[in-house]
Enzyme design. Sequence first.
Site, PDB file in Angstrom:
ATOM      1  N   LYS A 180       0.890  -1.164   0.000  1.00 40.09           N
ATOM      2  CA  LYS A 180       0.000   0.000   0.000  1.00 40.09           C
ATOM      3  C   LYS A 180       0.930   1.218   0.000  1.00 40.09           C
ATOM      4  CE  LYS A 180      -2.348   3.500   1.709  1.00 40.09           C
ATOM      5  NZ  LYS A 180      -1.875   4.637   0.905  1.00 40.09           N
ATOM      6  N   CYS A 289      13.733  10.751   7.441  1.00 37.98           N
ATOM      7  CA  CYS A 289      13.646  10.520   8.886  1.00 37.98           C
ATOM      8  C   CYS A 289      15.023  10.605   9.516  1.00 37.98           C
ATOM      9  CB  CYS A 289      12.971   9.192   9.187  1.00 37.98           C
ATOM     10  SG  CYS A 289      13.791   7.820   8.425  1.00 37.98           S
ATOM     11  N   GLU A 390       9.381  16.620  15.092  1.00 33.99           N
ATOM     12  CA  GLU A 390       9.882  16.392  13.731  1.00 33.99           C
ATOM     13  C   GLU A 390       9.180  17.359  12.779  1.00 33.99           C
ATOM     14  OE1 GLU A 390       8.846  12.670  11.598  1.00 33.99           O
ATOM     15  OE2 GLU A 390      10.987  12.545  11.161  1.00 33.99           O
TER      16      GLU A 390
HETATM   17  N1  LIG Z   1       9.826   8.111   8.964  1.00 30.80           N
HETATM   18  C1  LIG Z   1       9.679   8.594   7.748  1.00 30.80           C
HETATM   19  O1  LIG Z   1      10.476   8.309   6.897  1.00 30.80           O
HETATM   20  C2  LIG Z   1       8.507   9.428   7.414  1.00 30.80           C
HETATM   21  C3  LIG Z   1       7.952  10.257   8.348  1.00 30.80           C
HETATM   22  N2  LIG Z   1       6.883  11.015   8.003  1.00 30.80           N
HETATM   23  C4  LIG Z   1       6.346  11.946   9.021  1.00 30.80           C
HETATM   24  O2  LIG Z   1       4.939  11.942   8.948  1.00 30.80           O
HETATM   25  C5  LIG Z   1       4.429  13.241   8.678  1.00 30.80           C
HETATM   26  C6  LIG Z   1       3.179  13.128   7.838  1.00 30.80           C
HETATM   27  O3  LIG Z   1       3.421  12.477   6.593  1.00 30.80           O
HETATM   28  P1  LIG Z   1       2.334  11.501   6.008  1.00 30.80           P
HETATM   29  O4  LIG Z   1       2.563  11.186   4.611  1.00 30.80           O
HETATM   30  O5  LIG Z   1       0.987  12.066   6.337  1.00 30.80           O
HETATM   31  O6  LIG Z   1       2.632  10.165   6.846  1.00 30.80           O
HETATM   32  P2  LIG Z   1       1.666   8.984   7.182  1.00 30.80           P
HETATM   33  O7  LIG Z   1       2.202   8.248   8.336  1.00 30.80           O
HETATM   34  O8  LIG Z   1       0.271   9.474   7.215  1.00 30.80           O
HETATM   35  O9  LIG Z   1       1.774   8.059   5.856  1.00 30.80           O
HETATM   36  C7  LIG Z   1       2.615   6.937   5.731  1.00 30.80           C
HETATM   37  C8  LIG Z   1       1.829   5.778   5.102  1.00 30.80           C
HETATM   38  O10 LIG Z   1       0.771   5.378   5.978  1.00 30.80           O
HETATM   39  C9  LIG Z   1      -0.482   5.424   5.291  1.00 30.80           C
HETATM   40  N3  LIG Z   1      -1.544   5.735   6.240  1.00 30.80           N
HETATM   41  C10 LIG Z   1      -2.113   6.937   6.513  1.00 30.80           C
HETATM   42  N4  LIG Z   1      -3.099   6.804   7.433  1.00 30.80           N
HETATM   43  C11 LIG Z   1      -3.152   5.489   7.754  1.00 30.80           C
HETATM   44  C12 LIG Z   1      -3.957   4.721   8.648  1.00 30.80           C
HETATM   45  N5  LIG Z   1      -4.903   5.281   9.379  1.00 30.80           N
HETATM   46  N6  LIG Z   1      -3.728   3.404   8.729  1.00 30.80           N
HETATM   47  C13 LIG Z   1      -2.748   2.819   8.002  1.00 30.80           C
HETATM   48  N7  LIG Z   1      -1.972   3.483   7.111  1.00 30.80           N
HETATM   49  C14 LIG Z   1      -2.163   4.810   6.995  1.00 30.80           C
HETATM   50  C15 LIG Z   1      -0.271   6.489   4.240  1.00 30.80           C
HETATM   51  O11 LIG Z   1      -1.241   6.397   3.217  1.00 30.80           O
HETATM   52  P3  LIG Z   1      -1.704   7.738   2.418  1.00 30.80           P
HETATM   53  O12 LIG Z   1      -0.477   8.257   1.763  1.00 30.80           O
HETATM   54  O13 LIG Z   1      -2.701   7.239   1.454  1.00 30.80           O
HETATM   55  O14 LIG Z   1      -2.250   8.672   3.444  1.00 30.80           O
HETATM   56  C16 LIG Z   1       1.141   6.156   3.786  1.00 30.80           C
HETATM   57  O15 LIG Z   1       1.122   5.043   2.932  1.00 30.80           O
HETATM   58  C17 LIG Z   1       5.596  13.947   8.017  1.00 30.80           C
HETATM   59  O16 LIG Z   1       5.506  15.321   8.155  1.00 30.80           O
HETATM   60  C18 LIG Z   1       6.763  13.363   8.760  1.00 30.80           C
HETATM   61  O17 LIG Z   1       6.934  14.030   9.975  1.00 30.80           O
HETATM   62  C19 LIG Z   1       6.329  10.940   6.755  1.00 30.80           C
HETATM   63  C20 LIG Z   1       6.862  10.133   5.796  1.00 30.80           C
HETATM   64  C21 LIG Z   1       8.021   9.335   6.056  1.00 30.80           C
HETATM   65  O1  LIG Z   2      18.811   8.291   5.154  1.00 30.90           O
HETATM   66  C1  LIG Z   2      18.386   7.436   4.381  1.00 30.90           C
HETATM   67  O2  LIG Z   2      19.002   7.092   3.390  1.00 30.90           O
HETATM   68  C2  LIG Z   2      17.071   6.738   4.652  1.00 30.90           C
HETATM   69  C3  LIG Z   2      16.109   7.611   5.351  1.00 30.90           C
HETATM   70  C4  LIG Z   2      14.807   6.964   5.593  1.00 30.90           C
HETATM   71  O3  LIG Z   2      14.707   5.781   5.747  1.00 30.90           O
HETATM   72  C5  LIG Z   2      13.586   7.778   5.652  1.00 30.90           C
HETATM   73  O4  LIG Z   2      13.661   8.983   5.606  1.00 30.90           O
HETATM   74  O5  LIG Z   2      12.505   7.176   5.736  1.00 30.90           O
END
Ligand SMILES: NC(=O)C1=CN([C@@H]2O[C@H](COP(=O)(O)OP(=O)(O)OC[C@H]3O[C@@H](n4cnc5c(N)ncnc54)[C@H](OP(=O)(O)O)[C@@H]3O)[C@@H](O)[C@H]2O)C=CC1
Ligand SMILES: O=C(O)CCC(=O)C(=O)O
Length: 488
Positions: A180, A289, A390
Site C-alpha cells: 500500500k 527521517c 519532527e
Molecule cells: N519516517 C519517515 O520516513 C517518514 C515520516 N513522516 C512523518 O509523517 C508526517 C506526515 O506524513 P504523512 O505522509 O501524512 O505520513 P503517514 O504516516 O500518514 O503516511 C505513511 C503511510 O501510511 C499510510 N496511512 C495513513 N493513514 C493510515 C492509517 N490510518 N492506517 C494505516 N496506514 C495509513 C499512508 O497512506 P496515504 O499516503 O494514502 O495517506 C502512507 O502510505 C511527516 O511530516 C513526517 O513528519 C512521513 C513520511 C516518512
Molecule cells: O537516510 C536514508 O538514506 C534513509 C532515510 C529513511 O529511511 C527515511 O527517511 O525514511
Amino acid sequence: MTIKTDMLVYKNFINGAWTESSNDEYIESINPANKNEIIGYVQKSTKEDLNQAVAAAKTAQVAWRNLSGAARGDFLYKVANILEANLNEIAETMTREMGKPLPEAKGETARGVAILRYYAGEGMRKVGDVIPSTDSEGLMFTTRTALGVVGVITPWNFPVAIPIWKMAPALIYGNTVILKPASEAVVTAAKVIECFEKAGFPAGVINMVTGSGSVIGQGIIDHQDINGITFTGSDQVGKQVGKGALARGAKYQLEMGGKNPVIVVEDADLDLAVEATISGGLRSTGQKCTATSRVIVQSSVYDTFKDKLLAEVKKIRVGDGLRAETWMGPCASESQLNTVLSYVEKGKAEGATLLYGGNRVEDEELENGFYVQPTIFENVAPDMAIAQEEIFGPVLVLIKVNTIEEALDVANDSQFGLSASIFTTNIAIVLSFIREMEAGLVRINAESAGVELQAPFGGMKQSSSHSREQGQAAIEFFTSIKTVFVKG
Ligand SMILES: NC(=O)C1=CN([C@@H]2O[C@H](COP(=O)(O)OP(=O)(O)OC[C@H]3O[C@@H](n4cnc5c(N)ncnc54)[C@H](OP(=O)(O)O)[C@@H]3O)[C@@H](O)[C@H]2O)C=CC1
Ligand SMILES: O=C(O)CCC(=O)C(=O)O
C-alpha cells in the site's frame, strides 16, 4: 473527479494482473514543483479490492515458500535488471511526483537495484544454526519459516527504496506481499511494481492496492489473513499500526520519526561539519527521517561555524528538481509546505531567532510549486517545539553549548533516537559519543543521513518498534524461528 483521457490511470496489481477497483473514484497525483501538472491517477480502492489481493497472496504463499531460496533470488535478480534498465524513467517520475532533485532520485533508484541484488543473494545464505543437544543421539538445529502474507505500508519520501527494502526481504524469505504505497508518490510505486510484473513472478506473490491510508492502510492493519505489517511513516500512524497488529496477534515493524542531532566540537574540521550539516539537513528538502535537524555547537566555535553555515546555505539553489542547477526541490506536498511554515511561526513565537529563510520562495517561475527557503533558527532552547518535534522540512535549529557533556545531554533530550552525528578529532569524545548517544545509527565525522543497505537500520526510543530493517537484520522480522529436534 473527471479523468483527463490522455493521462495514465494506474490500476491495482492483484493476482498477477492490473485490476480495476470496485470503486470508480480516483486519486490525482500532482507535481509539487507545479501543482497544475498531473502525474497520473490511481484508484481509490475499497476493502473489497484489498480482500481480493489478500486472498491471492494467501493462495500463492505456500508454493512460493516451497521454492528454493535460489529460485526466489532469481526473480529478484530479474527485477533488479529491469529496474536498472528503466532507471532514468523511474527516477524522473519520482522527481516529478515528489520533488526530489533528479540526481538524488537516480541515486535512490540505483540503490533500489542494489537492494534487490543484495536480497537475491540472501536466498543462498544460511538460515539457521546447529545447537548441541543434551541428548547425544539427537540433532538439534534452527530453521526459519516465512510469516505468510506481509502488508507493506510505505511513505512518499523514498518511493522506490523503501518499498524495495521492505518487499525484497519479505519475498526472499518466502512471504507474499501486499503493498500500500503513499498516495503522494503512488505513480512512482506503480512503476516499480511494473518491474516486478515484467520479472514474471507467480500470480499473487506480489500485489499492490492503492487508496487512502484510512481505508487500505487501516484494512491491512485489521485483516486477519495478513500475518505481518512493515510500516514507515509518521509517529501517529505508526502507533496505530502497532496497536492494531498487537490486538490481533500479527507481527509488526515500525520506522517512524527522528529529530536527529549533529554535535560540532571545538576541535572539529568546521568546513566538513558545515558541508555535512547542509547535506544531512537540507537534501531532499529535509524530508528524511534521518535528516539532521538539531545542530549543537560548542560555544568557542559557534560564531565561526554559524558564519560558514550561513554563507553556504545562502548559495543553495531552490527550484524544480528536473533542472540541472537545482540543489533543493519543493516540499513534496502543500501539506508538508504548510507544516514547515507553521513550525517557522511556532519558532518565532517561542522566541527563537530566525537567522535565515522561513518563507515561501518568492519567484514568479516557482509560484505554482510548494517551495520554501532553507531555514536556520538560532537562540533555540532545547525544549522549544522546533527543537523537539519532527518538522520534516529544510529547517536547522542551532543550539549553543559549553561542554561535551552538555552537548550529549541536549542531543539525548528527545523522544526520538534514530540517527546522530558528531564532528571531532578527539578519540575519547568519539568513544563517549558511541557509548552515550541514544540512537540506532551513530555517525562520526559524517552526516546523519545516509543509510547503507547491507547494515541494520532502525531507531531507539519512539523512532521505531525497536526492530531493525535492511541488511541481514531483515530476517528477524520477515521470518519466524523454528527449533527442530530430530532423533532416529
Ligand atoms: N519516517 C519517515 O520516513 C517518514 C515520516 N513522516 C512523518 O509523517 C508526517 C506526515 O506524513 P504523512 O505522509 O501524512 O505520513 P503517514 O504516516 O500518514 O503516511 C505513511 C503511510 O501510511 C499510510 N496511512 C495513513 N493513514 C493510515 C492509517 N490510518 N492506517 C494505516 N496506514 C495509513 C499512508 O497512506 P496515504 O499516503 O494514502 O495517506 C502512507 O502510505 C511527516 O511530516 C513526517 O513528519 C512521513 C513520511 C516518512
Ligand atoms: O537516510 C536514508 O538514506 C534513509 C532515510 C529513511 O529511511 C527515511 O527517511 O525514511
